[in-house]
Design an enzyme around this catalytic site. Structure first.
Site, PDB file in Angstrom:
ATOM      1  N   SER A  91       0.833  -1.200   0.000  1.00 39.95           N
ATOM      2  CA  SER A  91       0.000   0.000   0.000  1.00 39.95           C
ATOM      3  C   SER A  91       0.867   1.249   0.000  1.00 39.95           C
ATOM      4  O   SER A  91       1.898   1.304   0.660  1.00 39.95           O
ATOM      5  CB  SER A  91      -0.901  -0.022   1.242  1.00 39.95           C
ATOM      6  OG  SER A  91      -1.256   1.285   1.619  1.00 39.95           O
ATOM      7  N   GLY A 107       0.219   5.073   0.787  1.00 40.31           N
ATOM      8  CA  GLY A 107      -0.730   6.088   1.227  1.00 40.31           C
ATOM      9  C   GLY A 107      -0.073   7.439   1.269  1.00 40.31           C
ATOM     10  O   GLY A 107       1.076   7.607   0.869  1.00 40.31           O
ATOM     11  N   LYS A 108      -0.837   8.392   1.758  1.00 42.85           N
ATOM     12  CA  LYS A 108      -0.295   9.740   1.840  1.00 42.85           C
ATOM     13  C   LYS A 108       0.764   9.837   2.929  1.00 42.85           C
ATOM     14  O   LYS A 108       1.730  10.559   2.817  1.00 42.85           O
ATOM     15  CB  LYS A 108      -1.425  10.737   2.145  1.00 42.85           C
ATOM     16  CG  LYS A 108      -2.028  11.313   0.869  1.00 42.85           C
ATOM     17  CD  LYS A 108      -2.682  12.659   1.131  1.00 42.85           C
ATOM     18  CE  LYS A 108      -3.718  12.570   2.224  1.00 42.85           C
ATOM     19  NZ  LYS A 108      -4.623  13.694   2.287  1.00 42.85           N
ATOM     20  N   GLU A 109       0.536   9.102   3.997  1.00 45.33           N
ATOM     21  CA  GLU A 109       1.436   9.234   5.129  1.00 45.33           C
ATOM     22  C   GLU A 109       2.381   8.059   5.317  1.00 45.33           C
ATOM     23  O   GLU A 109       3.311   8.140   6.095  1.00 45.33           O
ATOM     24  CB  GLU A 109       0.623   9.430   6.421  1.00 45.33           C
ATOM     25  CG  GLU A 109       0.010  10.795   6.518  1.00 45.33           C
ATOM     26  CD  GLU A 109      -1.482  10.723   6.759  1.00 45.33           C
ATOM     27  OE1 GLU A 109      -2.002   9.616   6.919  1.00 45.33           O
ATOM     28  OE2 GLU A 109      -2.120  11.781   6.783  1.00 45.33           O
ATOM     29  N   LYS A 132       5.618  -0.842   7.989  1.00 47.29           N
ATOM     30  CA  LYS A 132       4.999   0.452   7.722  1.00 47.29           C
ATOM     31  C   LYS A 132       6.065   1.534   7.797  1.00 47.29           C
ATOM     32  O   LYS A 132       6.657   1.763   8.847  1.00 47.29           O
ATOM     33  CB  LYS A 132       3.883   0.716   8.738  1.00 47.29           C
ATOM     34  CG  LYS A 132       3.069   1.980   8.433  1.00 47.29           C
ATOM     35  CD  LYS A 132       1.761   1.995   9.205  1.00 47.29           C
ATOM     36  CE  LYS A 132       0.978   3.266   9.002  1.00 47.29           C
ATOM     37  NZ  LYS A 132      -0.314   3.283   9.670  1.00 47.29           N
ATOM     38  N   ASP A 187      -9.612   7.045  13.628  1.00 47.12           N
ATOM     39  CA  ASP A 187      -9.718   6.927  12.165  1.00 47.12           C
ATOM     40  C   ASP A 187     -10.381   5.596  11.849  1.00 47.12           C
ATOM     41  O   ASP A 187     -10.004   4.894  10.925  1.00 47.12           O
ATOM     42  CB  ASP A 187      -8.334   7.019  11.516  1.00 47.12           C
ATOM     43  CG  ASP A 187      -8.419   7.217  10.005  1.00 47.12           C
ATOM     44  OD1 ASP A 187      -9.510   7.577   9.508  1.00 47.12           O
ATOM     45  OD2 ASP A 187      -7.418   6.996   9.307  1.00 47.12           O
TER      46      ASP A 187
END
Ligand code: ADP
Ligand code: MN
Length: 495
Positions: free
Chosen positions: A239, A241-243, A268, A384
């Protein structure tokens, strides 16, 4: 479609080799620069490599590590010579400018000084007094124009701040130093050429322009994990993602016997670019666990704190028995955890999986339970929570992505909880779970509070009033009040 069928969202979007080759352009540039500066050992390609398809990605990494090692040894030697020459003499010379590894390049983590951060720099000069548009201040014989030597000199001194960080300007910025224009310009010239030289030698540009999560430093971190045997192989990216960027890896062997590394891991990588994180400030800034540290930190450390926060939150959840990834190791902004899924295929998100009505019901009750556990046992609000951050695996729901989770007493904690409740309630109601509580009922069920407002607007208002009350209490008493007593009652105000 069979609900038990293989999820169709398991594509591995890019391999590690692809990630590595993102650096290709940079490497080519480095090569070019090496030609111009032959004293730098050429690392990108040797004369013996001819084949087109040879994967040199890890060779490059090795070369970079060796180069770094070499640079450090070189610097150590330099320091020895410096010491020898200086001896006990009161006047000493410095080889500082000849060092290859500048302080900010060092990999020693915690004491690292990050020069990008100038917000709280104690040496930072006060803003130089600006001269108004009319070009002078004062009256009569006290008039000062923008050409005034003192004002101008002070301005020049303050401007030294803009020089490259490794450029030694001494403590002058904090003093009332006045630099003449001539001296300033000479310094500026020197600073610029020095900056260019340094950029060529150290690829310094990457500190500012690295857009990708997997910059050389991150790759080095990952490589070291593989090298240390913590990870067997990093197979690919799951993945982007933005962060963060998430990779899949096969676990290796642990150095210590007592900790078992899961067979499959998720890595991550929190992005080391800052822009995306700015608007997340509010999650962490007001979290009192991080409050003291926040103000002292530079951006890079703040990003590490996100990773650290995710680790702490996952650990709390693990201890409460909530299904979630298990923390394997945290290194700077890289968090390794157990992989939810199998054979490189990550478990599908709740939004992507089609569940039977029975499973849907089961999932709902499980989520309700987990939210309560999270709140009461972990003292956390996910903040979230939605079908995007819940995975379906092994016949149950797993919670992920908790770097932004906060304690309920966070100034916006209850609002975050309400938003979570809205997402969860809507998802399961749309999913046909008849008994699914609405968002307000869910909020009360999770928090143990008893907000009676029967419409969203009033409810929201009461939540904010509670938060405000809590904040005032903190202001007056310097500590948080407990949002629930041990038996789950509503807030207690200890006046
Ligand atoms: P982001 O902040 O980018 O949303 P997440 O933690 O949600 O970061 O991770 C992004 C995606 O990566 C998730 O939606 C999930 O598909 C996958 N992922 C993250 N952690 C794991 C894990 N431990 N096991 C399997 N997949 C994971
Ligand atoms: Mn997510």
């Amino acid at each position: 479609q069979c609900p038990w069928g293989a999820p169709n969202t398991t594509s591995i979007s890019c391999s590690l080799a692809d990630v590595m080759s993102e650096q290709l352009a940079k490497e080519l540039q480095l090569e070019e620069e090496n030609a111009a500066f032959p004293e730098v050992v050429a690392v990108a390609e040797g004369p013996f490599i001819t084949g087109e398809n040879i994967d040199t990605s890890s060779d490059l990494m090795l070369a970079q590590m060796l180069q770094m090692e070499f640079d450090r040894e070189y610097d150590a030697q330099l320091r020895r010579e410096e010491k020898k020459i200086n001896g006990d003499s009161k006047v000493s010379i410095s080889f500082e400018n000849y060092r290859k590894v500048h302080p900010y390049d060092s990999d020693s983590s915690e004491d690292e000084v990050d020069w990008q951060d100038t917000r709280h720099d104690p040496y930072r000069a006060d803003k130089p007094t600006t001269t108004p548009r009319r070009g002078f201040i004062g009256k009569g014989k006290d008039i000062t124009t923008k050409h005034d030597e003192v004002v101008c000199g002070r301005k020049n001194t303050a401007r030294m701040e803009n020089f490259a960080p490794e450029f030694q300007v001494g403590d002058g910025i904090g003093m009332d130093l006045k630099l003449s224009n001539q001296v300033f310009n000479a310094l500026k010239q020197h600073a610029y050429s020095e900056e260019r030289r340094s950029a060529r030698l150290h690829e310094k540009k990457e500190h500012s322009t690295a857009e990708k999560a997997v910059d050389p430093k991150t790759r080095l971190l990952l490589y070291k994990m593989v090298n240390a045997g913590t990870l067997e192989t990093i197979t690919g990216c799951i993945s982007t993602g933005k962060e963060s960027v998430v990779f899949h890896a096969y676990g290796g062997k642990s150095a210590t016997e007592d900790k078992v590394i899961p067979p499959e891991c998720a890595i991550k990588v929190f992005k080391t670019t800052l822009n995306e994180f700015k608007n997340r400030d509010k999650y962490i800034k007001d979290d009192y666990r991080f409050k003291d540290r926040f103000s002292k930190l530079n951006p890079r450390k703040i990003i590490r704190m996100w990773a650290e926060k995710e680790m702490h939150n996952l650990t709390r959840m693990q201890n409460a028995g909530i299904p979630c990834p298990e923390v394997v190791i945290l290194k700077k902004h890289v968090l390794v955890m157990s992989f939810i899924g199998q054979d490189q295929a990550p478990a599908p998100k709740l939004k992507d999986v089609t569940l039977s009505s029975e499973d849907m019901k089961k999932a709902y009750h499980q989520v309700l339970n987990m939210m309560q556990q999270l709140y009461k046992e972990c003292n956390l609000v996910h903040a979230d929570l939605s079908e995007y951050n819940m995975l379906w695996h092994d016949g149950k729901v797993w919670l992920i992505d908790v770097s932004q989770s906060v304690e309920p007493t966070h100034p916006h904690g209850l609002e975050f909880l309400f938003r979570d409740c809205r997402n969860v309630s809507q998802f399961f109601q749309k999913g046909g779970v008849a008994e699914a509580l609405n968002e307000r009922e869910l909020f009360n069920a999770v928090s143990g509070l008893n907000i009676t407002a029967d419409n969203e607007v009033d409810f929201q208002e009461e939540i904010e009033a509670l938060e405000k009350m809590n904040e005032d209490h903190v202001q007056n008493h310097g500590k948080k009040l407990s949002m629930f007593s041990s038996d789950g009652d509503p807030p207690i105000y200890d006046e």
